[in-house]
Every structure is written in structure tokens, then in C-alpha cells.
Motif scaffolding. Structure first.
Motif, PDB file in Angstrom:
ATOM      1  N   ALA A  46       0.845  -1.200   0.000  1.00  0.00           N
ATOM      2  CA  ALA A  46       0.000   0.000   0.000  1.00  0.00           C
ATOM      3  C   ALA A  46       0.870   1.234   0.000  1.00  0.00           C
ATOM      4  O   ALA A  46       1.993   1.232   0.517  1.00  0.00           O
ATOM      5  N   ARG A  47       0.340   2.306  -0.567  1.00  0.00           N
ATOM      6  CA  ARG A  47       0.995   3.605  -0.542  1.00  0.00           C
ATOM      7  C   ARG A  47       1.145   4.088   0.904  1.00  0.00           C
ATOM      8  O   ARG A  47       2.062   4.844   1.239  1.00  0.00           O
ATOM      9  N   ASN A  48       0.275   3.629   1.771  1.00  0.00           N
ATOM     10  CA  ASN A  48       0.257   4.059   3.161  1.00  0.00           C
ATOM     11  C   ASN A  48       1.259   3.308   4.031  1.00  0.00           C
ATOM     12  O   ASN A  48       1.410   3.624   5.213  1.00  0.00           O
ATOM     13  N   TYR A  49       1.948   2.311   3.461  1.00  0.00           N
ATOM     14  CA  TYR A  49       2.859   1.487   4.257  1.00  0.00           C
ATOM     15  C   TYR A  49       4.300   2.011   4.210  1.00  0.00           C
ATOM     16  O   TYR A  49       5.243   1.250   3.969  1.00  0.00           O
ATOM     17  N   GLY A  50       4.489   3.282   4.419  1.00  0.00           N
ATOM     18  CA  GLY A  50       5.830   3.836   4.503  1.00  0.00           C
ATOM     19  C   GLY A  50       6.700   3.500   3.308  1.00  0.00           C
ATOM     20  O   GLY A  50       6.371   3.809   2.164  1.00  0.00           O
ATOM     21  N   GLU A  51       7.821   2.820   3.564  1.00  0.00           N
ATOM     22  CA  GLU A  51       8.794   2.478   2.517  1.00  0.00           C
ATOM     23  C   GLU A  51       8.491   1.138   1.853  1.00  0.00           C
ATOM     24  O   GLU A  51       9.295   0.635   1.069  1.00  0.00           O
ATOM     25  N   SER A  52       7.345   0.560   2.139  1.00  0.00           N
ATOM     26  CA  SER A  52       7.053  -0.798   1.664  1.00  0.00           C
ATOM     27  C   SER A  52       7.138  -0.926   0.146  1.00  0.00           C
ATOM     28  O   SER A  52       7.769  -1.851  -0.383  1.00  0.00           O
ATOM     29  N   GLU A  53       6.492  -0.014  -0.593  1.00  0.00           N
ATOM     30  CA  GLU A  53       6.515  -0.122  -2.051  1.00  0.00           C
ATOM     31  C   GLU A  53       7.935   0.002  -2.596  1.00  0.00           C
ATOM     32  O   GLU A  53       8.329  -0.744  -3.504  1.00  0.00           O
ATOM     33  N   ARG A  54       8.711   0.914  -2.055  1.00  0.00           N
ATOM     34  CA  ARG A  54      10.086   1.094  -2.530  1.00  0.00           C
ATOM     35  C   ARG A  54      10.928  -0.150  -2.266  1.00  0.00           C
ATOM     36  O   ARG A  54      11.678  -0.620  -3.139  1.00  0.00           O
ATOM     37  N   ILE A  55      10.815  -0.714  -1.061  1.00  0.00           N
ATOM     38  CA  ILE A  55      11.580  -1.918  -0.722  1.00  0.00           C
ATOM     39  C   ILE A  55      11.135  -3.091  -1.583  1.00  0.00           C
ATOM     40  O   ILE A  55      11.950  -3.885  -2.059  1.00  0.00           O
ATOM     41  N   LEU A  56       9.820  -3.198  -1.798  1.00  0.00           N
ATOM     42  CA  LEU A  56       9.312  -4.248  -2.669  1.00  0.00           C
ATOM     43  C   LEU A  56       9.869  -4.077  -4.081  1.00  0.00           C
ATOM     44  O   LEU A  56      10.227  -5.052  -4.755  1.00  0.00           O
ATOM     45  N   GLY A  57       9.962  -2.827  -4.543  1.00  0.00           N
ATOM     46  CA  GLY A  57      10.534  -2.561  -5.857  1.00  0.00           C
ATOM     47  C   GLY A  57      11.976  -3.046  -5.955  1.00  0.00           C
ATOM     48  O   GLY A  57      12.396  -3.592  -6.988  1.00  0.00           O
ATOM     49  N   LEU A  58      12.759  -2.852  -4.893  1.00  0.00           N
ATOM     50  CA  LEU A  58      14.137  -3.349  -4.885  1.00  0.00           C
ATOM     51  C   LEU A  58      14.169  -4.868  -5.028  1.00  0.00           C
ATOM     52  O   LEU A  58      14.992  -5.421  -5.763  1.00  0.00           O
ATOM     53  N   ALA A  59      13.258  -5.538  -4.316  1.00  0.00           N
ATOM     54  CA  ALA A  59      13.212  -6.999  -4.390  1.00  0.00           C
ATOM     55  C   ALA A  59      12.807  -7.466  -5.781  1.00  0.00           C
ATOM     56  O   ALA A  59      13.359  -8.445  -6.311  1.00  0.00           O
ATOM     57  N   LEU A  60      11.840  -6.783  -6.390  1.00  0.00           N
ATOM     58  CA  LEU A  60      11.389  -7.174  -7.725  1.00  0.00           C
ATOM     59  C   LEU A  60      12.502  -7.034  -8.756  1.00  0.00           C
ATOM     60  O   LEU A  60      12.592  -7.836  -9.698  1.00  0.00           O
TER      61      LEU A  60
END
Length: 328
Positions: free
Chosen positions: A53-67
Motif C-alpha cells: 500500500a501507498r500508506n505502508y511507509g517504505e514498503s513499495e520502494r523496498i518491494l521494488g528493490l526486491a522485484l
């Protein structure tokens, strides 16, 4: 790992999904490197559904690194549009859709998510809150449909803010959405009454969240358990005497462990996945050990029907722990 078709979209998704709220650091501090590794570990084990979620702090960015590190088949990526209002406004008491998602905000939030995730298309875009009053206004759905037509998103879903499961029934029947995300666990089996059957009848995917009740259904909670100030669970488990929660958990342990599950967490996962109308159930697997334990539960023997009904009828304990966040 076992898989289900994701509603009308038809993608084959793992019955257990990676809940990426844990990448935000709300369940304790972990290094960015370890968090990226946790995503890759789950993907290696067959998990191919990730919810963030956009609301989960750095979650999307970190997930992007993993992807970017992942070399296998692309997983199904679901995220959510953050509401515009400050804090938890609108999560406990309805607010106008124009306050939560003003015109243009859905596109702005979606394009930011695309950049952070490093993908060209998001498989499922969800509103991070929803109230049925919003159905009287059509611009927000039109904006989502336009994003879909442009190929920025593939599916449209909603995430219900708390345990008021039935507010989505009319929208589910409308044919306009592809999924509903809701709280569903042993203590709150209410989605079984209406929401899950409605989703099943209308080919709308059902994403179950809080399946371990923020960890409480793993049996970790003790009288002397303490949480850091930024830990999400600090307020979640402090709105009633802790021994009451522990007594409920111990009743489950005494009645069903180890005869029907190796652990309380396994029992909770088996319960949520018992009904075929549940498409996928998401759990925080930001620690590889958690992922291994949860994935193992999917592959073991399901609960007998009579045990499932026993738990549903006699161990329900419906309460809204989110009230400490919304109203206090």
C-alpha cells in the motif's frame, strides 16, 4: 504451495500471500537488506501474490528493490491508494469520497506507486478505504477505469477499513470491482455469513487479511510482552486486559493442538483457507522463518468440516481492536 484463480482477472495466485505491511517496520525493526531477502525467500517458496500500500511507509520502494533482484516469473502485485485525509480520518467514521480521494488523487497516487515499485502495470489497485455512500458519486470509479484502459492497472478492488464486512455487498453485486480485502480470522468469522458467499457468486476475489489477528493467534502474547512505541501492536493489544486474550488463545490450543494442527498459527491459516470462496490470505512474512511456517500450513491436511464448524461457532470473539486507533 496451492493456487487459486483470481476472480475475473483469472491469474493463478498463491493461496497464501505476502502481506507487505511488515516491510514498513511496524512489527519491529529489520534492515532493508533483510526485508528484501524476505520477499525473495517467499517468492522462492512459491508465494506469488504480494499486497502492499501507498500508506505502508517504505514498503513499495523496498518491494521494488526486491522485484528488480527477482529472476523468476513476475508475481501478482496488489497495492492500495492512500486516502488524502490526515492520519486515520475516514477509517472509523465515514467521510465524503471527495475528502478521501479528491479528483486527480487516484492517478497521482497510482503513478507514484508505479515508480516506486518499478513496474509498468499494477495488477490490482485497491482503495485503502471504502464506504457505500461513495457509490452515489461515479468520478472515482471513472478514474480507476481510465487508469485500467491506459494499462497502468489491470484490476480494481477495495480494502474494507475494519470489521464492517457487509458494507461492500452492493458493490460486489454491481460487477464493477475485481476484489474485496477484509479482516477474517478465527475470532472474526463474520465474512463467512454474507461477504464470502456474495464474492463467490459474483466471481469477485476475496483477500483475507489479519488472518493471525496481528500475531495474537500465533500464541506469542504473554502478560509481560512489551512493544516498542512505533510497533503497530502496542495499541492493538492494549484495549482490554491481556489475560482475556490469552485465555481465548489457550482454549484453542487445548482443543485443537496438536490433533488438527502443529501450531496455533497453522490452525488459524487452515481455518481461513477452508472455504473455497477465499482466494488468497495474506500474512506478514517479513521474517523468512514466518514464511516457512506459514507456507507449510498450506500444504498440510485441511481441517475436517466438523472441526471447522466447531471453531466457527464456538470460538468466535468479535470485537474491534482498531477502535483504539480510530476513536481514542
Amino acid at each position: 504451495m496451492k493456487y487459486n484463480a483470481f476472480g475475473k482477472l483469472g491469474d493463478s495466485v498463491s493461496r497464501l500471500g505476502f502481506g507487505a505491511m511488515g516491510l514498513q517496520g511496524v512489527f519491529g525493526h529489520h534492515s532493508e537488506k533483510d526485508l528484501v531477502r524476505s520477499v525473495l525467500h517467499s517468492l522462492e517458496r512459491g508465494v506469488n501474490f504480494i499486497d502492499t500500500a501507498r500508506n505502508y511507509g517504505e514498503s513499495e520502494r523496498i518491494l521494488g528493490l526486491a522485484l528488480r533482484e527477482w529472476k523468476g516469473e513476475r508475481p501478482f502485485i496488489a497495492t492500495k491508494i492512500q486516502s488524502k485525509g490526515p492520519g486515520n480520518i475516514g477509517w472509523g467514521i465515514p467521510i465524503p469520497v471527495k475528502t478521501a480521494f479528491p479528483q486527480g488523487w487516484l492517478r497521482e497516487s497510482t503513478e507514484l506507486s508505479l515508480r516506486l515499485l518499478g513496474v509498468e502495470t499494477i495488477d490490482l489497485m485497491q482503495l485503502h478505504q471504502y464506504w457505500p455512500q461513495w457509490d452515489r458519486v461515479d468520478y472515482w470509479m471513472d478514474e480507476l477505469l481510465q487508469l485500467k484502459q491506459e494499462g497502468k492497472i489491470r484490476g480494481i478492488g477495495i480494502s474494507l477499513p475494519d470489521q464492517r464486512h457487509d458494507v461492500a455487498l452492493t458493490l460486489v453485486q454491481s460487477g464493477k470491482i475485481d476484489s474485496v480485502q477484509t479482516v477474517f480470522n478465527i475470532f472474526d468469522p463474520q465474512p463467512l455469513d454474507c461477504l464470502i458467499p456474495f464474492c463467490q457468486e459474483n466471481n469477485v476475489a476475496l483477500i483475507a487479511r489479519c488472518i493471525l489477528d496481528e500475531g495474537g493467534l500465533t500464541g506469542f502474547l504473554k502478560e509481560d510482552t512489551r512493544f516498542e512505541e512505533e510497533d503497530f501492536r502496542k495499541t492493538y493489544f492494549e484495549n482490554l486486559p491481556r489475560h482475556l486474550y490469552m485465555e481465548r488463545v489457550n482454549r484453542l490450543r487445548e482443543a485443537f493442538i496438536p490433533q488438527y494442527a502443529h501450531s496455533l498459527a497453522e490452525l488459524a491459516i487452515k481455518f481461513v483457507l477452508h472455504h473455497p470462496g477465499v482466494t488468497t490470505a495474506i500474512s506478514s512474512m517479513h521474517v523468512p522463518q514466518y514464511a516457512d511456517e506459514n507456507i507449510a500450513a498450506v500444504d498440510r491436511e485441511p481441517l475436517p468440516d466438523d472441526v471447522f464448524e466447531n471453531i466457527r461457532r464456538h470460538h468466535r470473539w468479535v470485537r474491534n481492536f482498531y477502535e483504539t486507533k480510530y476513536f481514542i
